[in-house]
Design a protein around this motif. Structure first.
Motif, short mmCIF file in Angstrom:
data_model
loop_
_atom_site.label_atom_id
_atom_site.label_comp_id
_atom_site.label_asym_id
_atom_site.label_seq_id
_atom_site.Cartn_x
_atom_site.Cartn_y
_atom_site.Cartn_z
N UNK A 176 54.62 73.34 79.36
CA UNK A 176 53.34 72.95 78.78
C UNK A 176 53.56 71.63 78.05
N UNK A 177 52.69 70.69 78.33
CA UNK A 177 52.80 69.34 77.78
C UNK A 177 51.68 69.07 76.78
N UNK A 178 52.02 68.42 75.68
CA UNK A 178 51.04 68.07 74.66
C UNK A 178 50.96 66.56 74.51
N UNK A 179 49.73 66.02 74.68
CA UNK A 179 49.49 64.58 74.50
C UNK A 179 48.13 64.37 73.86
N UNK A 219 51.80 74.57 69.25
CA UNK A 219 52.35 75.59 68.36
C UNK A 219 51.83 76.98 68.70
N UNK A 220 50.54 77.07 69.05
CA UNK A 220 49.96 78.38 69.39
C UNK A 220 50.68 78.99 70.59
N UNK A 221 50.97 78.18 71.59
CA UNK A 221 51.63 78.69 72.79
C UNK A 221 53.12 78.92 72.56
N UNK A 226 59.13 74.29 77.38
CA UNK A 226 59.64 74.49 78.74
C UNK A 226 60.02 75.94 78.99
N UNK A 227 59.84 76.36 80.24
CA UNK A 227 60.27 77.69 80.66
C UNK A 227 61.72 77.62 81.09
#
Length: 244
Positions: free
Chosen positions: A157-160, A180-182, A200-201
């Motif tokens: 999951x990427x955050x931008x 943060x939630x994920x 990352x998984x």
């Protein structure tokens, strides 16, 4: 024999025949009495009625294949684009469509007229499968259009700029949210925060190459210096090795 799950099961019945819908309702009501489960049942007269405002909160769907308008196969294909986890059981007058169900990951088939024995066996098998996989799917996307995805299919999951993108094996899903939630939600599923922008998984990490985390799809994600040691420890613990 008791059912393998005790939670409330959300069931949808989609059939353009009112009599056939009622037969499934009758079998479901008998099943929940015999197996001590609680079933929440909704009926739809065709595929279009189900797909209108569809939300991925069903556990099991009974789909008639031969319906006017949007048939069962097309309905299932549309559902799979937003819901990879719901169990689909086709109900049909002929078995000739059985092989087509692989394309939409159908769990099983029931032939009309549906017998009580075949129905009980199929639903019991489906609920066992549901019980095994239920913990491994999450909702992602906006609150008005949530998507259910299998945790095993999430690479990272990427955050931008306050927008998240969930990268799965097959697609990318973007929406507003915080990493943060994920991070909290996915902590029990072997995910690790490799830097401020990536979660990352570990199952999809192929290698750590200097400052990059190489994912199974070939993406190279930057690893922060402060988190590299922790990522290596988490990865080696996941695969059962040790840091040397």
């Amino acid at each position: 024999m008791s059912t393998p799950t005790a939670k409330v099961i959300s069931v949808g019945i989609v059939d353009d025949s009112a009599r056939d819908r009622e037969r499934i309702v009758e079998l479901l009501e008998h099943y929940q009495t015999q197996h001590l489960v609680h079933l929440h049942i909704r009926q739809f007269e065709d595929g279009a009625a189900l797909l209108e405002n569809y939300r991925p909160d069903y556990d099991v769907l009974f789909l008639d294949i031969q319906m006017g308008g949007i048939d069962g196969m097309k309905t299932a294909a549309a559902i799979r684009r937003v819901d990879s986890s719901v169990i689909v059981i086709f109900v049909t007058k002929t078995a000739q469509y059985a092989t087509s169900g692989y394309a939409v990951d159908a769990q099983g088939y029931l032939l009309k007229p549906v017998s009580s024995f075949a129905f009980d066996a199929e639903l019991t098998r489906s609920l066992r499968h549901l019980n095994r996989m239920k913990r491994d799917s999450i909702l992602v996307g906006s609150s008005v259009a949530p998507r259910k995805v299998d945790v095993a299919d999430i690479l990272y999951i990427e955050s931008r700029k306050h927008k998240l993108t969930v990268h799965t094996i097959d697609e990318h899903i973007s929406f507003n949210g915080t990493l943060k939630d994920f991070e909290t939600l996915l902590a029990p599923h072997n995910f690790y925060r490799s830097n401020s922008g990536y979660l990352v998984s570990l199952r999809h990490v192929e290698a750590i190459d200097r400052e990059d985390c190489i994912m199974s799809n070939g993406d190279a994600l930057k690893v922060s210096r402060a988190r590299k040691k922790g990522l290596l420890e988490a990865l080696t613990d996941y695969i059962g090795g040790k840091v040397v």
